[in-house]
Each structure stands twice: as C-alpha cells, then as structure tokens.
Design a protein around this motif. Structure first.
Motif, PDB file in Angstrom:
ATOM      1  N   GLN A  53       0.817  -1.206   0.000  1.00  0.00           N
ATOM      2  CA  GLN A  53       0.000   0.000   0.000  1.00  0.00           C
ATOM      3  C   GLN A  53       0.859   1.267   0.000  1.00  0.00           C
ATOM      4  O   GLN A  53       0.537   2.229  -0.693  1.00  0.00           O
ATOM      5  CB  GLN A  53      -0.941   0.000   1.202  1.00  0.00           C
ATOM      6  CG  GLN A  53      -2.066  -1.000   1.068  1.00  0.00           C
ATOM      7  CD  GLN A  53      -2.950  -1.060   2.293  1.00  0.00           C
ATOM      8  OE1 GLN A  53      -2.599  -0.554   3.350  1.00  0.00           O
ATOM      9  NE2 GLN A  53      -4.104  -1.706   2.161  1.00  0.00           N
ATOM     10  N   GLU A  56       2.135   1.740  -3.485  1.00  0.00           N
ATOM     11  CA  GLU A  56       1.098   2.263  -4.369  1.00  0.00           C
ATOM     12  C   GLU A  56       0.879   3.756  -4.135  1.00  0.00           C
ATOM     13  O   GLU A  56       0.730   4.526  -5.078  1.00  0.00           O
ATOM     14  CB  GLU A  56      -0.206   1.496  -4.149  1.00  0.00           C
ATOM     15  CG  GLU A  56      -0.167   0.078  -4.679  1.00  0.00           C
ATOM     16  CD  GLU A  56      -1.392  -0.735  -4.280  1.00  0.00           C
ATOM     17  OE1 GLU A  56      -2.271  -0.196  -3.559  1.00  0.00           O
ATOM     18  OE2 GLU A  56      -1.461  -1.905  -4.678  1.00  0.00           O
ATOM     19  N   GLN A  57       0.873   4.169  -2.862  1.00  0.00           N
ATOM     20  CA  GLN A  57       0.700   5.588  -2.556  1.00  0.00           C
ATOM     21  C   GLN A  57       1.873   6.408  -3.070  1.00  0.00           C
ATOM     22  O   GLN A  57       1.693   7.510  -3.586  1.00  0.00           O
ATOM     23  CB  GLN A  57       0.533   5.796  -1.051  1.00  0.00           C
ATOM     24  CG  GLN A  57      -0.785   5.324  -0.517  1.00  0.00           C
ATOM     25  CD  GLN A  57      -0.881   5.438   0.995  1.00  0.00           C
ATOM     26  OE1 GLN A  57       0.091   5.761   1.659  1.00  0.00           O
ATOM     27  NE2 GLN A  57      -2.057   5.174   1.535  1.00  0.00           N
ATOM     28  N   GLN A  58       3.083   5.875  -2.946  1.00  0.00           N
ATOM     29  CA  GLN A  58       4.252   6.597  -3.442  1.00  0.00           C
ATOM     30  C   GLN A  58       4.203   6.717  -4.960  1.00  0.00           C
ATOM     31  O   GLN A  58       4.610   7.740  -5.516  1.00  0.00           O
ATOM     32  CB  GLN A  58       5.528   5.885  -3.000  1.00  0.00           C
ATOM     33  CG  GLN A  58       5.809   6.037  -1.522  1.00  0.00           C
ATOM     34  CD  GLN A  58       6.982   5.194  -1.051  1.00  0.00           C
ATOM     35  OE1 GLN A  58       7.480   4.332  -1.778  1.00  0.00           O
ATOM     36  NE2 GLN A  58       7.418   5.432   0.176  1.00  0.00           N
ATOM     37  N   ARG A  66      -3.951  12.079  -8.460  1.00  0.00           N
ATOM     38  CA  ARG A  66      -4.717  11.559  -7.343  1.00  0.00           C
ATOM     39  C   ARG A  66      -5.265  10.192  -7.717  1.00  0.00           C
ATOM     40  O   ARG A  66      -5.277   9.821  -8.883  1.00  0.00           O
ATOM     41  CB  ARG A  66      -5.840  12.508  -6.967  1.00  0.00           C
ATOM     42  CG  ARG A  66      -6.784  12.817  -8.093  1.00  0.00           C
ATOM     43  CD  ARG A  66      -7.747  13.906  -7.633  1.00  0.00           C
ATOM     44  NE  ARG A  66      -8.506  14.372  -8.757  1.00  0.00           N
ATOM     45  CZ  ARG A  66      -9.739  13.987  -9.013  1.00  0.00           C
ATOM     46  NH1 ARG A  66     -10.342  13.141  -8.229  1.00  0.00           N
ATOM     47  NH2 ARG A  66     -10.372  14.457 -10.051  1.00  0.00           N
ATOM     48  N   SER A  67      -5.731   9.457  -6.739  1.00  0.00           N
ATOM     49  CA  SER A  67      -6.285   8.141  -6.990  1.00  0.00           C
ATOM     50  C   SER A  67      -7.514   8.276  -7.873  1.00  0.00           C
ATOM     51  O   SER A  67      -8.311   9.175  -7.685  1.00  0.00           O
ATOM     52  CB  SER A  67      -6.704   7.444  -5.705  1.00  0.00           C
ATOM     53  OG  SER A  67      -5.814   7.681  -4.684  1.00  0.00           O
TER      54      SER A  67
END
Length: 143
Positions: A53, A56-58, A66-67
C-alpha cells in the motif's frame, strides 16, 4: 488451500504429535511455540500488505496525480449537467406559475445549489484552493 496454509497445518500436526510424545507438562511450551509461529506469519502478511500500500501511494504521489475515483468521469459530469438543464424547464415553470418571481428564483437557487454540490463533490477544493504560477519574468502570480 495455499502453500502457507499447508505449511501451518503441518506445523500444527507436528506440535500435536510432540505433545502426545512429551506429555501434558510440555503442552504450554508447545502451544506458545506454535502461537509464536502463527504471530510471525501474521506479522509477515501484514508487513507485506502495508509495504504494497505504501508503494502504491508513493507511485500515485510520484506521478503527481490523485487516486482514480469511479465517480469522477467526464460522462457523469456531462450527464448530470444535461439532466439538470432538462429538469430546470419544468421546475422553472412550476416555481414561476405557483409563486411567480420568488418561486422562479427559489427553483433556480436549488438548481444552482445541486450543481455546485456536485462540482465540489467531484472536484474537491474547487472553490477553496488558489492556483499559483509564475509570469514570464519569473514573478509569482496568483489567480
């Protein structure tokens, strides 16, 4: 059943077999040993998930985006605008026919309010964020 479950089942069978051979006096130590192995397995799984996770955020931050949100599509915004305009006609007629100008103003205030809410929902920070940039000579400017 995956390989990790089979491995854990094998460990449990070995622990039970050792308990049968060693007797009840070693039961507490055997259970503690087995539970420690289970804890290590759980900790490893949680650590892998957290790392995935974070990675993925990095990646999202590195891409500067943004997501993706399923409700943030051009088609949805376009469709909402069309439906809003189509419904504005009978709402205007009803509001104007029943309460004249105040009714018409109330109907359009509701239409504008619903559209503003939808715009803020699909674009957070739309009305509250100021954009900064630089002019041709390098001076900072805000709009």
């Amino acid at each position: 059943m995956d390989a990790r479950d089979a491995e854990l089942k094998k460990e449990l069978n070995a622990t039970l077999q050792a308990r049968r051979e060693l007797g009840e006096e070693y039961e507490s130590a055997l259970v503690d040993s087995f539970l420690e192995k289970v804890d290590q397995r759980i900790d490893g799984a949680v650590e892998r998930r957290v790392r995935r996770q974070l990675a993925e955020q990095q990646m999202v931050v590195a891409r500067g985006s943004r997501s993706p949100r399923p409700t943030d599509s051009w088609g949805e915004r376009f469709g909402f605008g069309i439906v809003s305009l189509v419904l504005a006609i009978p709402l205007s007629a009803i509001g104007g026919g029943v309460a004249h100008l105040p009714g018409l103003l109330a109907a359009w205030a509701g239409i504008v309010g619903v559209n503003a809410f939808q715009a803020v929902r699909t674009n957070p920070g739309l009305f509250g964020r100021r954009h900064e940039g630089r002019g041709k000579d390098g001076d900072r400017w805000e709009d």
